[in-house]
Scaffold this motif. Structure first.
Motif, PDB file in Angstrom:
ATOM      1  N   ILE A 124       0.845  -1.183   0.000  1.00  0.00           N
ATOM      2  CA  ILE A 124       0.000   0.000   0.000  1.00  0.00           C
ATOM      3  C   ILE A 124       0.887   1.241   0.000  1.00  0.00           C
ATOM      4  N   ARG A 125       0.820   2.008  -1.087  1.00  0.00           N
ATOM      5  CA  ARG A 125       1.574   3.268  -1.160  1.00  0.00           C
ATOM      6  C   ARG A 125       0.649   4.383  -0.699  1.00  0.00           C
ATOM      7  N   MET A 126       1.016   5.022   0.407  1.00  0.00           N
ATOM      8  CA  MET A 126       0.135   6.004   1.021  1.00  0.00           C
ATOM      9  C   MET A 126       0.215   7.343   0.283  1.00  0.00           C
ATOM     10  N   ASP A 127      -0.532   7.432  -0.827  1.00  0.00           N
ATOM     11  CA  ASP A 127      -0.600   8.684  -1.565  1.00  0.00           C
ATOM     12  C   ASP A 127      -1.661   9.584  -0.925  1.00  0.00           C
ATOM     13  N   ALA A 128      -1.942  10.729  -1.551  1.00  0.00           N
ATOM     14  CA  ALA A 128      -2.884  11.685  -0.976  1.00  0.00           C
ATOM     15  C   ALA A 128      -4.277  11.091  -0.851  1.00  0.00           C
ATOM     16  N   GLN A 129      -4.672  10.268  -1.820  1.00  0.00           N
ATOM     17  CA  GLN A 129      -6.003   9.666  -1.790  1.00  0.00           C
ATOM     18  C   GLN A 129      -6.161   8.730  -0.601  1.00  0.00           C
ATOM     19  N   LEU A 130      -5.217   7.822  -0.415  1.00  0.00           N
ATOM     20  CA  LEU A 130      -5.330   6.859   0.686  1.00  0.00           C
ATOM     21  C   LEU A 130      -5.118   7.534   2.038  1.00  0.00           C
ATOM     22  N   ALA A 131      -4.292   8.599   2.071  1.00  0.00           N
ATOM     23  CA  ALA A 131      -4.036   9.294   3.336  1.00  0.00           C
ATOM     24  C   ALA A 131      -5.297   9.947   3.887  1.00  0.00           C
ATOM     25  N   GLN A 132      -6.281  10.207   3.023  1.00  0.00           N
ATOM     26  CA  GLN A 132      -7.528  10.818   3.477  1.00  0.00           C
ATOM     27  C   GLN A 132      -8.491   9.797   4.077  1.00  0.00           C
ATOM     28  N   MET A 133      -8.220   8.521   3.853  1.00  0.00           N
ATOM     29  CA  MET A 133      -9.103   7.491   4.376  1.00  0.00           C
ATOM     30  C   MET A 133      -8.804   7.207   5.842  1.00  0.00           C
ATOM     31  N   ALA A 134      -9.837   6.898   6.595  1.00  0.00           N
ATOM     32  CA  ALA A 134      -9.623   6.439   7.972  1.00  0.00           C
ATOM     33  C   ALA A 134      -8.884   5.107   7.937  1.00  0.00           C
ATOM     34  N   ALA A 135      -8.010   4.897   8.909  1.00  0.00           N
ATOM     35  CA  ALA A 135      -7.221   3.659   8.937  1.00  0.00           C
ATOM     36  C   ALA A 135      -8.129   2.434   8.962  1.00  0.00           C
ATOM     37  N   GLU A 136      -9.243   2.521   9.669  1.00  0.00           N
ATOM     38  CA  GLU A 136     -10.167   1.392   9.764  1.00  0.00           C
ATOM     39  C   GLU A 136     -10.752   1.047   8.394  1.00  0.00           C
ATOM     40  N   ASP A 137     -11.100   2.074   7.615  1.00  0.00           N
ATOM     41  CA  ASP A 137     -11.689   1.850   6.295  1.00  0.00           C
ATOM     42  C   ASP A 137     -10.662   1.264   5.336  1.00  0.00           C
ATOM     43  N   LEU A 138      -9.458   1.809   5.377  1.00  0.00           N
ATOM     44  CA  LEU A 138      -8.398   1.316   4.494  1.00  0.00           C
ATOM     45  C   LEU A 138      -8.073  -0.140   4.803  1.00  0.00           C
ATOM     46  N   ALA A 139      -7.957  -0.451   6.086  1.00  0.00           N
ATOM     47  CA  ALA A 139      -7.614  -1.813   6.490  1.00  0.00           C
ATOM     48  C   ALA A 139      -8.725  -2.787   6.111  1.00  0.00           C
ATOM     49  N   LEU A 140      -9.979  -2.393   6.328  1.00  0.00           N
ATOM     50  CA  LEU A 140     -11.097  -3.276   6.001  1.00  0.00           C
ATOM     51  C   LEU A 140     -11.125  -3.569   4.503  1.00  0.00           C
ATOM     52  N   GLY A 141     -10.943  -2.531   3.688  1.00  0.00           N
ATOM     53  CA  GLY A 141     -10.961  -2.729   2.249  1.00  0.00           C
ATOM     54  C   GLY A 141      -9.880  -3.675   1.779  1.00  0.00           C
ATOM     55  N   GLN A 142      -8.689  -3.541   2.351  1.00  0.00           N
ATOM     56  CA  GLN A 142      -7.587  -4.413   1.950  1.00  0.00           C
ATOM     57  C   GLN A 142      -7.821  -5.858   2.373  1.00  0.00           C
ATOM     58  N   MET A 143      -8.340  -6.056   3.570  1.00  0.00           N
ATOM     59  CA  MET A 143      -8.562  -7.423   4.032  1.00  0.00           C
ATOM     60  C   MET A 143      -9.677  -8.109   3.245  1.00  0.00           C
ATOM     61  N   VAL A 144     -10.701  -7.355   2.882  1.00  0.00           N
ATOM     62  CA  VAL A 144     -11.768  -7.920   2.053  1.00  0.00           C
ATOM     63  C   VAL A 144     -11.201  -8.391   0.716  1.00  0.00           C
ATOM     64  N   GLN A 145     -10.303  -7.606   0.136  1.00  0.00           N
ATOM     65  CA  GLN A 145      -9.750  -7.950  -1.171  1.00  0.00           C
ATOM     66  C   GLN A 145      -8.682  -9.039  -1.097  1.00  0.00           C
TER      67      GLN A 145
END
Length: 208
Positions: A124-145
């Motif tokens: 996961i490269r933390m660009d501006a788009q991903l940096a705006q996401m809550a950590a919980e949302d980012l983590a959930l999305g990655q684990m689902v995928q």
């Protein structure tokens, strides 16, 4: 969902159908984050694994950790990390493609002799788009995928997550149902025929 929509989730961009789920307990490890974020990522993993009815483990007897999640600031870090080329095939060309495309995430899987998932690597490269996401949302999305081998284009048009009226992102109910159906003990761990999608669909009614 319709049967065709279920089928599309596992139909790759080259037109082939391929479903695979984990064949062993998941033993995660996370790199490049502070302890607080580490707990968020592991918590998301635990939640998705529980949803699937699968299991987690402290260690994998063969690999130690079989789900490795790396948080990066730049793709160049992959080339600068010792022994990363032993984990990631053709690392140099891959990093070049990731840079050229402006990608902010990349996942790849390894499989056992039967074709079930035995390891996954998430970058996961933390660009501006991903940096705006809550950590919980980012983590959930990655684990689902990562819990299933979805099509490489499964979520190009629509994220597996959706906003609630209160604001936080949650897993879309129909995607949660597909995950549960995919881990039904009577279902195969690996499938390459579209009839498998019909079997998944038949199990969604009581799960969505």
């Amino acid at each position: 969902m319709t049967p065709k929509e279920v089928e599309a989730l596992f139909t790759r961009s080259d037109g082939t159908y391929l479903f695979s789920r984990w064949g062993r307990p998941i033993a995660p490890v996370v790199f490049g984050v502070e302890d607080a974020t580490l707990q968020v990522v592991k918590g998301a993993c635990e939640a998705v694994v529980a949803l699937a009815g699968h299991k987690m483990a402290e260690t994998d007897p063969e690999l130690g950790s079989n789900l490795m999640v790396f948080f990066l600031r730049d793709w160049q870090e992959l080339l600068d990390t010792p022994n990363m080329d032993q984990l990631v095939p053709e690392l140099g060309p891959l990093v070049g493609r990731l840079k050229d495309s402006g990608a902010n995430q990349y996942r790849f899987f390894r499989f056992d002799e039967d074709g079930a998932i035995k390891a996954a690597f998430v970058f996961i490269r933390m660009d501006a788009q991903l940096a705006q996401m809550a950590a919980e949302d980012l983590a959930l999305g990655q684990m689902v995928q990562t819990i299933l081998l979805w099509s490489d284009v499964a979520f190009d048009a629509q994220s597996p997550l959706a906003k609630t009226p209160a604001g936080p992102l949650v897993l879309r109910p129909e995607i949660a149902a597909v995950i549960r159906a995919g881990y039904d003990p009577v279902m195969p761990a690996v499938a390459q025929d579209t009839s498998h999608a019909l079997r998944l669909f038949a199990r969604l009614g009581d799960l969505a």
